[in-house]
Design a protein around this motif. Structure first.
Motif, short mmCIF file in Angstrom:
data_model
loop_
_atom_site.label_atom_id
_atom_site.label_comp_id
_atom_site.label_asym_id
_atom_site.label_seq_id
_atom_site.Cartn_x
_atom_site.Cartn_y
_atom_site.Cartn_z
N ASP A 176 7.70 -33.16 9.13
CA ASP A 176 8.45 -33.85 8.08
C ASP A 176 9.94 -33.47 8.16
O ASP A 176 10.28 -32.40 8.66
N ASP A 177 10.77 -34.35 7.67
CA ASP A 177 12.23 -34.10 7.60
C ASP A 177 12.77 -33.69 8.96
O ASP A 177 13.63 -32.82 9.05
N GLU A 233 11.98 -42.40 7.22
CA GLU A 233 11.88 -42.33 5.76
C GLU A 233 13.12 -42.94 5.12
O GLU A 233 14.21 -42.88 5.69
MG MG Z 1 10.04 -36.26 4.45
#
Ligand code: MG
Ligand code: C2E
Ligand code: MG
Ligand code: MG
Length: 281
Positions: A176-177, A233
């Motif tokens: 993530d990220d 995202e």
């Molecule tokens: Mg994220």
């Protein structure tokens, strides 16, 4: 300060500190009294808009402050250790609801659950996942785990071994990220992960900032060479979708398609998703 946040306080820092302490205390009550709820946000195929999976995002209905954003309380829960019971609740809740729907033969999507690195690195995390899968009867293929690169801090070897085990259990792991952490890219070679999620910070400026666009382009190319899928995202407009399709991004997530919402509302969504479907919060 952006979407889905609210101001705690005005004025001096003193009040901020006491509010922080209050919130800590309120989190204990919230855990006991079940003030949390899971919302789900669709992740769609970039080109077709078909829903591929959903991300579970925790919501806190505070009795006095209303909806508190996880951007505020997750960092506090990480500082205090409250993330351990909260994270366990999230994982259990997501798996149980999904397993129930699946057992009833309802339409389901694989669910991605955010795992804090504190939770991941704590002894017994894998046993907890095994126990929850066993107790709920959820097929592991329906569970995805999202973790940030920070799981590698304080012992990359161990983290890599744990991800191998999760992979062996048929659980999808996503980073993530991606692109905002501190770790080196070399770990990607050793991690049996399936997906990376490009942070919203790159997507926000993709149409205007040449460097953001170049980073996104480079990450997508690299990920594809390694056989990884890429999710972007924070898609808020059609131009971003078109740009990311041109750059060969696989999947998209953002308010442009749908906001996070209760599961019941997911079922009323058209699939594939047309632009601009509204959700909860
Ligand atoms: Mg994220
Ligand atoms: P994340 O995992 O990167 O989740 C994506 C965040 O981006 C979510 O914020 C989502 O609502 C938001 N988002 C999605 N599309 C858009 C968009 O088009 N524009 C904008 N501005 N935002 C968008 P949310 O739900 O407020 O969660 C914030 C962060 O809190 C999450 O970031 C995650 O790091 C953490 N979090 C949320 N739920 C959990 C949880 O159950 N466990 C843990 N450990 N962390 C969680
Ligand atoms: Mg996430
Ligand atoms: Mg993010």
């Amino acid at each position: 300060q952006g979407r889905n946040t609210w101001q705690w306080y005005q004025g001096d820092g003193k009040q901020a500190i006491s509010e922080h302490a209050l919130l800590r205390h309120d989190l204990d009550t919230a855990l006991r009294e079940n003030q949390f709820e899971l919302y789900y946000q669709p992740i769609v195929d970039a080109v077709s808009g078909q829903i591929c999976s959903v991300e579970a995002l925790v919501r806190w209905h505070h009795p006095r402050h209303g909806m508190v954003s996880p951007g505020i309380f997750i960092p506090i829960a990480e500082q205090t250790g409250q993330i351990i019971p909260l994270g366990r609740w999230v994982l259990e809740q997501a798996c149980r609801s999904l397993a129930d729907l699946h057992a009833k033969g309802e339409r389901v999507y694989p669910v991605a659950v955010n795992i804090s690195s504190l939770q991941f690195r704590r002894d017994g995390f894998l046993d907890e996942v095994r126990r929850i899968l066993k107790e709920t009867g959820l097929p592991p293929e329906l569970l995805e785990l999202e973790m940030t690169e920070s799981i590698l801090l304080g012992g990359a070897e161990e983290a890599i071994e744990m991800i191998r085990i999760l992979d062996g259990m048929n659980i999808t792991v996503a980073i993530d990220d991606f692109g905002t952490g501190f770790s080196s890219l070399s770990y990607l070679r050793d991690l049996p992960i399936h997906k990376i999620k490009l942070d919203r910070a790159f997507i926000r400026n993709i149409l205007t900032d040449h460097s953001s666009a170049a980073i996104v382009q480079g990450i997508i190319a690299m990920a594809h060479h390694m056989g990884l899928a890429v999710v972007a995202e924070g898609i808020e407009e059609r131009e971003q979708q078109l740009d990311l399709i041109r750059r060969d991004c696989d999947m998209l997530q953002g308010f442009y398609f749908a906001r996070p919402m209760p599961w019941e509302d997911l079922l009323t969504l058209p699939n594939p998703l047309p632009e601009g479907v509204r959700g909860g919060n």
